[in-house]
Design a protein around this motif. Structure first.
Motif, PDB file in Angstrom:
ATOM      1  N   VAL A   1       0.806  -1.341   0.033  1.00  0.00           N
ATOM      2  CA  VAL A   1      -0.129   0.145  -0.142  1.00  0.00           C
ATOM      3  C   VAL A   1       0.946   1.159  -0.245  1.00  0.00           C
ATOM      4  N   ASP A   2       1.987   1.125   0.736  1.00  0.00           N
ATOM      5  CA  ASP A   2       2.783   2.304   0.888  1.00  0.00           C
ATOM      6  C   ASP A   2       3.681   2.533  -0.532  1.00  0.00           C
ATOM      7  N   VAL A   3       4.007   1.357  -0.844  1.00  0.00           N
ATOM      8  CA  VAL A   3       4.784   1.690  -2.398  1.00  0.00           C
ATOM      9  C   VAL A   3       3.852   2.220  -3.506  1.00  0.00           C
ATOM     10  N   ILE A   4       2.443   1.426  -3.300  1.00  0.00           N
ATOM     11  CA  ILE A   4       1.542   2.146  -4.597  1.00  0.00           C
ATOM     12  C   ILE A   4       1.418   3.590  -4.266  1.00  0.00           C
ATOM     13  N   SER A   5       0.961   4.063  -3.272  1.00  0.00           N
ATOM     14  CA  SER A   5       0.635   5.309  -2.978  1.00  0.00           C
ATOM     15  C   SER A   5       1.724   6.463  -3.289  1.00  0.00           C
ATOM     16  N   SER A   6       3.030   5.805  -3.012  1.00  0.00           N
ATOM     17  CA  SER A   6       4.204   6.732  -3.245  1.00  0.00           C
ATOM     18  C   SER A   6       4.238   6.860  -4.812  1.00  0.00           C
ATOM     19  N   LYS A   7       4.061   5.892  -5.590  1.00  0.00           N
ATOM     20  CA  LYS A   7       4.243   5.882  -6.976  1.00  0.00           C
ATOM     21  C   LYS A   7       3.011   6.485  -7.495  1.00  0.00           C
ATOM     22  N   ALA A   8       1.898   6.447  -7.215  1.00  0.00           N
ATOM     23  CA  ALA A   8       0.610   7.046  -7.595  1.00  0.00           C
ATOM     24  C   ALA A   8       0.814   8.650  -7.236  1.00  0.00           C
TER      25      ALA A   8
ATOM     26  N   TRP B   1      -2.335   6.290 -14.091  1.00  0.00           N
ATOM     27  CA  TRP B   1      -2.461   5.554 -13.153  1.00  0.00           C
ATOM     28  C   TRP B   1      -3.827   5.351 -12.245  1.00  0.00           C
ATOM     29  N   THR B   2      -4.728   6.046 -12.643  1.00  0.00           N
ATOM     30  CA  THR B   2      -5.754   5.995 -11.775  1.00  0.00           C
ATOM     31  C   THR B   2      -6.639   4.566 -12.557  1.00  0.00           C
ATOM     32  N   GLU B   3      -6.389   4.104 -13.619  1.00  0.00           N
ATOM     33  CA  GLU B   3      -6.853   2.993 -14.249  1.00  0.00           C
ATOM     34  C   GLU B   3      -6.184   1.907 -13.574  1.00  0.00           C
ATOM     35  N   GLU B   4      -4.792   1.840 -13.211  1.00  0.00           N
ATOM     36  CA  GLU B   4      -4.249   1.069 -12.706  1.00  0.00           C
ATOM     37  C   GLU B   4      -4.799   0.662 -10.979  1.00  0.00           C
ATOM     38  N   LEU B   5      -5.144   1.662 -10.496  1.00  0.00           N
ATOM     39  CA  LEU B   5      -5.493   1.435  -9.174  1.00  0.00           C
ATOM     40  C   LEU B   5      -7.152   0.929  -9.252  1.00  0.00           C
ATOM     41  N   ALA B   6      -7.779   1.089 -10.262  1.00  0.00           N
ATOM     42  CA  ALA B   6      -9.229   0.758 -10.246  1.00  0.00           C
ATOM     43  C   ALA B   6      -9.471  -0.969 -10.236  1.00  0.00           C
ATOM     44  N   VAL B   7      -8.150  -1.638 -10.543  1.00  0.00           N
ATOM     45  CA  VAL B   7      -8.436  -3.083 -10.398  1.00  0.00           C
ATOM     46  C   VAL B   7      -8.502  -3.622  -8.945  1.00  0.00           C
ATOM     47  N   LEU B   8      -8.028  -2.756  -8.129  1.00  0.00           N
ATOM     48  CA  LEU B   8      -7.914  -3.314  -6.704  1.00  0.00           C
ATOM     49  C   LEU B   8      -9.446  -3.384  -6.194  1.00  0.00           C
ATOM     50  N   ASP B   9      -9.547  -4.549  -5.160  1.00  0.00           N
ATOM     51  CA  ASP B   9     -10.791  -4.388  -4.371  1.00  0.00           C
ATOM     52  C   ASP B   9     -10.926  -3.209  -3.395  1.00  0.00           C
ATOM     53  N   VAL B  10     -12.295  -3.062  -3.016  1.00  0.00           N
ATOM     54  CA  VAL B  10     -12.591  -1.750  -2.334  1.00  0.00           C
ATOM     55  C   VAL B  10     -11.672  -1.539  -1.186  1.00  0.00           C
ATOM     56  N   ASP B  11     -11.404  -2.553  -0.659  1.00  0.00           N
ATOM     57  CA  ASP B  11     -10.860  -2.395   0.891  1.00  0.00           C
ATOM     58  C   ASP B  11      -9.278  -1.859   0.663  1.00  0.00           C
ATOM     59  N   SER B  12      -8.618  -2.561  -0.296  1.00  0.00           N
ATOM     60  CA  SER B  12      -7.002  -2.273  -0.648  1.00  0.00           C
ATOM     61  C   SER B  12      -7.344  -0.735  -1.312  1.00  0.00           C
ATOM     62  N   PHE B  13      -8.379  -0.642  -2.027  1.00  0.00           N
ATOM     63  CA  PHE B  13      -8.260   0.893  -2.799  1.00  0.00           C
ATOM     64  C   PHE B  13      -8.342   1.822  -1.613  1.00  0.00           C
ATOM     65  N   ALA B  14      -9.200   1.405  -0.671  1.00  0.00           N
ATOM     66  CA  ALA B  14      -9.640   2.599   0.239  1.00  0.00           C
ATOM     67  C   ALA B  14      -8.173   2.883   1.204  1.00  0.00           C
ATOM     68  N   LYS B  15      -7.406   1.725   1.431  1.00  0.00           N
ATOM     69  CA  LYS B  15      -6.073   1.769   2.102  1.00  0.00           C
ATOM     70  C   LYS B  15      -5.172   2.630   1.199  1.00  0.00           C
ATOM     71  N   VAL B  16      -5.108   2.492   0.171  1.00  0.00           N
ATOM     72  CA  VAL B  16      -4.399   3.451  -0.932  1.00  0.00           C
ATOM     73  C   VAL B  16      -4.613   4.617  -0.872  1.00  0.00           C
ATOM     74  N   ILE B  17      -5.917   5.095  -1.023  1.00  0.00           N
ATOM     75  CA  ILE B  17      -6.207   6.498  -1.085  1.00  0.00           C
ATOM     76  C   ILE B  17      -6.041   7.444   0.609  1.00  0.00           C
ATOM     77  N   ALA B  18      -6.202   6.396   1.537  1.00  0.00           N
ATOM     78  CA  ALA B  18      -5.795   6.705   2.806  1.00  0.00           C
ATOM     79  C   ALA B  18      -4.386   7.305   2.918  1.00  0.00           C
ATOM     80  N   SER B  19      -3.421   6.346   2.262  1.00  0.00           N
ATOM     81  CA  SER B  19      -2.021   6.483   2.179  1.00  0.00           C
ATOM     82  C   SER B  19      -1.798   7.744   1.312  1.00  0.00           C
TER      83      SER B  19
END
Length: 582
Positions: free
Chosen positions: A162-169, A184-202
């Motif tokens: 999650v930390d790696v993805i948020s940094s690169k995004a 990069w938003t299309e890349e994040l869109a394949v995640l499940d909603v819980d993982s996506f929420a963690k990335v957004i929070a990060s």
């Protein structure tokens, strides 16, 4: 976990048999993973796995023949690769299977502390070199962690990636390396909603701009709720009706509801983060999916904050079902408009200290015009009750409308679609508008409109009489005072006008009757009587007509409503919309 077919189990046994180095050494242990059994050798497994060695050593049986590893992370597929590794069979580690392999290796204690070059060390090297190298690979690893929760979280794989993805995004959002910039938003869109929420929070913790967060949320919503928000105009004709009892449909709708309720709390606080058409479309999704009240209220609040940018089509998206054939919800629109009016009232009083009923902002006037046009659209539906129609129209302060022409058009459409209303119900519908605020063209149309109650027609006619008496150059304040005086007399004059019309009709019948009598008398009487007789009768009826005319409230140049027909007036018609009635 789905039960594997017998064919699949036999293939697993066949593959396992091929790993044995020497056919002369029979398998001495069966490892059970779910419904699959693997015939293997204890000494080969114990050489790589400290966990299996402990199980064998601590077993109460003198000759352990079965080991149950049903709870191993990654299941049968992960264990199959671990067994291959123990037997020295090559296989490929990818970003899609490295997380399950790493978790399974850690679970079986296949670490370098127990055996040099063990599997856990190799998967860790792959994660450190390949897994974090690009945004795409990091997203793939995090996505595969969903299958092995919560063990992946225990070994810190989830938080790490999650930390790696948020940094690169965040880096891509500020300094795009590819085209288009928001790839990069299309890349994040394949995640499940819980993982996506963690990335957004990060990303928020890293200080990402609110427009960056909003862009990722819009793309994710459009992908995960594609059938509901495939475009911001609310298209969705292939959607199953909410009344359907199909279990698959209900399950799908429940899944979509959970996604929506997880996405809305992630919205940035800035009110300008999202376009209003996206918010209106999302609100209609919440209504259709029967989302929680807190989810719907949050969306309504955000629409209220930027309502001055709304269009009629945006409000219609909230109102109608996906097929556009039935009214879906009017309460949300009513709460949105009411909230905007209250916000404008508070702002006006706080900033200027002025009376809200006298000073209206440009935003308030624009919203008033949009609401009137919206009322004209929904008025064409027979299921719309008078209370709901009036309930929305009265939310706009009367002073916010420079003219009531648009509101008159909505009222006229409502009366046309509901021809069975009685006089009292018609007056209730018309009570939302002020006939004295109609333009000259609208008053002309109203004076000939047979659908309107008589009281509204008289209002329009009296306004014209007021202008004729006062003169077009007279001061506006004097006109307002005279209008107030005339309006007070209006109620008393209504019944008088009706009686006057009835007397006028009787008088015409009497004139026709006397004319026939005169023609009959002229044929039988003498010539002297023929000239004397008719001379007196016109005098009598002339005097009678003068007395009756005193009952007419439109004397001194007033218009006579009996000569007004309902001929069409060439008015410029408003732009037709898909729900309007011409």
């Amino acid at each position: 976990m789905a039960t594997p077919s017998p064919t699949r189990l036999s293939l697993a046994m066949e593959r396992t048999g091929q790993w044995i180095f020497s056919p002369e050494i029979p398998a001495d242990v069966i490892v059970t993973v779910g419904e699959a059994d693997f015939s293997l050798h204890k000494f080969i497994l114990a050489a790589k796995s400290n966990y299996i060695r402990k199980v064998i050593m601590e077993s109460e049986e003198s000759d352990l023949t079965r080991i149950d590893l049903t709870n191993i992370p990654g299941g049968q597929e992960a264990f199959e690769k671990l067994a291959k590794f123990c037997y020295g069979v090559n296989f490929e580690i990818t970003v899609h299977n490295v997380a399950p392999l790493h978790c399974a290796a850690v679970f079986l204690q296949m670490t370098d502390e127990y055996c040099n070059g063990n599997l856990a060390g190799r998967t860790e090297d792959f994660l450190s070199q390949v897994g974090v190298s690009t945004l795409h690979s990091a997203v793939a690893v995090l996505k595969s962690c969903q299958q092995i929760l919560p063990f992946a979280a225990e070994v810190n794989l989830v938080d790490r990636f999650v930390d790696v993805i948020s940094s690169k995004a965040c880096s891509e959002a500020n300094f795009p390396s590819q085209s288009p910039p928001n790839w990069w938003t299309e890349e994040l869109a394949v995640l499940d909603v819980d993982s996506f929420a963690k990335v957004i929070a990060s990303m928020k913790q890293r200080g990402a701009k609110y427009l960056t967060i909003a862009g990722a949320l819009i793309t994710y919503t459009e992908r995960t709720l594609r059938e509901l928000v495939r475009d911001h105009s609310g298209g969705g004709r292939g959607i199953v009706s909410s009344n359907s009892g199909d279990s698959d449909s209900e399950s799908r709708r429940s899944e979509q509801r959970e996604i929506l309720q997880s996405i809305v709390p992630l919205f940035p606080t800035e009110k300008a983060a999202f376009p209003i058409n996206f918010l209106c479309c999302l609100l209609r999704c919440a209504i259709y999916l029967r989302a929680s009240s807190s989810c719907k209220r949050e969306l309504e609040k955000r629409v209220t904050e930027i309502l001055e940018h709304v269009t009629v089509d945006d409000l219609l998206v909230i109102t109608f079902t996906y097929d556009g054939e039935r009214l879906l919800d009017l309460d949300s629109v009513r709460r949105i408009v009411s909230g905007f009016v209250e916000k404008e009232k508070s702002t006006t009083v706080f900033n200027a200290g002025a009376n809200f009923n006298e000073h209206f902002s440009a935003a308030m006037q624009r919203v008033a015009k949009i609401v009137d046009a919206y009322l004209a659209e929904i008025a064409a539906y027979g299921e719309l009750s008078i209370s709901k129609f009036n309930g929305i129209s009265i939310l706009i302060p009367r002073g916010a409308r420079k003219s009531d022409d648009d509101l008159y058009r909505a009222v006229d459409i409502y009366l046309k679609v509901h021809p069975d209303l009685d006089e009292i119900e018609k007056e209730k519908v018309c009570s939302v508008m002020d006939p004295l605020k109609l333009s000259y063209e609208a008053r002309v149309h109203a004076s000939k409109n047979k659908r309107l109650p008589l009281q509204i027609v008289l209002h329009a006619l009296y306004y014209d009489q007021l202008h004729l008496r006062s003169g077009m150059a007279e001061d506006k304040e004097a006109v307002a005072v005279a209008a107030a005086v005339e309006k007070k007399q209006l109620q008393a004059d209504v019944s008088l006008v009706r009686e006057n019309e009835e007397l006028r009709s009787e008088l015409m019948k009497m004139k026709m009757y006397i004319t026939d009598l005169q023609k009959n008398v002229q044929g039988t009487s003498s010539s002297g009587k023929e000239t004397a007789g008719p001379a007196k009768r016109p005098t009598f009826f002339s005097s009678m007509s003068k007395k009756l005319s005193k009952l007419n409230p439109f004397k001194n140049g007033s218009k006579d409503t009996s000569h007004i027909d309902d001929a069409p007036v060439d008015l410029t018609k408003p732009r037709r919309r898909r729900f309007s009635i011409s």
